[in-house]
Design an enzyme around this catalytic site. Structure first.
Site, short mmCIF file in Angstrom:
data_model
loop_
_atom_site.label_atom_id
_atom_site.label_comp_id
_atom_site.label_asym_id
_atom_site.label_seq_id
_atom_site.Cartn_x
_atom_site.Cartn_y
_atom_site.Cartn_z
N GLU A 193 73.98 89.96 94.14
CA GLU A 193 74.76 91.10 94.53
C GLU A 193 73.60 92.10 94.89
O GLU A 193 72.89 92.46 93.87
CB GLU A 193 75.78 91.67 93.47
N ASP B 97 63.66 97.06 93.69
CA ASP B 97 64.18 96.94 95.32
C ASP B 97 64.53 95.40 95.36
O ASP B 97 63.66 94.36 95.19
CB ASP B 97 62.85 97.22 96.09
N ASP C 89 74.52 103.29 100.16
CA ASP C 89 74.34 104.64 100.64
C ASP C 89 74.41 104.36 102.28
O ASP C 89 73.59 103.85 102.74
CB ASP C 89 73.03 105.00 100.15
N LYS D 188 73.61 110.93 108.36
CA LYS D 188 72.46 111.74 109.43
C LYS D 188 71.78 110.75 110.31
O LYS D 188 71.07 109.88 109.66
CB LYS D 188 71.90 112.75 108.90
N ARG E 276 85.42 101.70 90.55
CA ARG E 276 85.71 103.08 90.39
C ARG E 276 85.00 103.70 91.60
O ARG E 276 85.61 104.76 92.15
CB ARG E 276 85.27 103.73 89.10
N TYR E 277 83.97 103.55 92.06
CA TYR E 277 83.26 104.23 93.22
C TYR E 277 84.06 104.06 94.65
O TYR E 277 84.17 105.11 95.34
CB TYR E 277 81.88 103.58 93.44
N GLU E 278 84.58 102.71 94.57
CA GLU E 278 85.40 102.52 95.98
C GLU E 278 86.62 103.35 95.80
O GLU E 278 86.92 103.90 96.94
CB GLU E 278 85.82 101.05 95.89
#
Length: 223
Positions: free
Chosen positions: A55, A107, A129, A133, A204-206
């Site tokens: 993941e 990373d 993320d 822009k 929770r983020y979703e």
């Protein structure tokens, strides 16, 4: 195996102070389950594992921990440069007593460069993320060189899942993945990407729905 320079991490490495319990786990649990430096011997990390999954950008670790609990026979590698996310994931692993997860607090491209060809059965990239822009698109995780590396480390029949709730990032990813040799999109009808897969774990983020569209799930298979 291809050598790559480390990719600059444009996300925040740390934001708020880490809670005391999680900080303690950073000192005790993380050293025990951290993926070691150098050439990675997957068989040594989890002898007898049926498969190895990865993941990328596991956030708070909810999805990773839930998948690890469902499949104790699978070794799951997690890569996340955001230290608060690593600390949160450690709490989930500790509370569930999970022994089949190994973490890379950094990373993912550095980790990928040390993985053998055709070594992974599944890869998850969930709600990265979006850098919406246009001038920031070069900072997006999904780039042609990363997809080529993912195709390299996926075993034949292995699967890559990407999810996002930003329409432009979905289009961006699909366009580049379809140009990546060895990757094929599995969708046959709209519901295949509009509905969460049966084995998906909602986080929770979703649930915050911070993007500009309903979540989209793109599954690719390695030929």
């Amino acid at each position: 195996m291809t050598d790559h320079p480390p990719m600059r991490s444009f996300g925040r490495i740390k934001s708020r102070p880490i809670k005391p319990r999680q900080a303690a786990l950073m000192d005790t649990l993380l050293p025990r389950i951290r993926i070691p430096d150098g050439t990675i011997e997957l068989s040594a990390l989890a002898p007898g594992a049926a498969e190895v999954w990865l993941e990328i950008g596991f956030g708070g670790g909810e999805h990773m921990a839930a998948q690890a609990a469902r499949r104790p026979d699978v070794l799951i590698l997690g890569a996340e440069p955001f230290l608060n996310g690593v600390a949160s994931a450690l709490r989930h692993l500790d509370e569930r007593g999970l022994e089949n997860v190994r973490l890379h607090a950094g990373d993912v491209r550095e980790l990928l460069s040390r993985l053998p060809d055709a070594s992974l059965a599944r890869i998850f990239i969930l709600f990265p993320d979006p850098w919406p822009k246009a001038r920031h698109h070069k900072r997006r995780l999904i780039q042609a060189d990363l997809l080529a590396e993912l195709a390299r480390v996926l075993a034949p029949g292995g699967r890559l899942r990407f999810a996002s709730d930003w329409a432009d990032y979905v289009d961006w990813t699909l366009e580049r993945a379809l140009r990546t040799p060895g990757l094929s999109w599995t969708a046959q009808r709209a519901d295949d990407f509009r509905r969460p897969p049966a084995d998906h774990v909602t986080t929770r983020y979703e649930e915050k729905r911070l993007g500009d569209c309903a979540p989209v799930f793109l599954d690719f298979v390695k030929a």
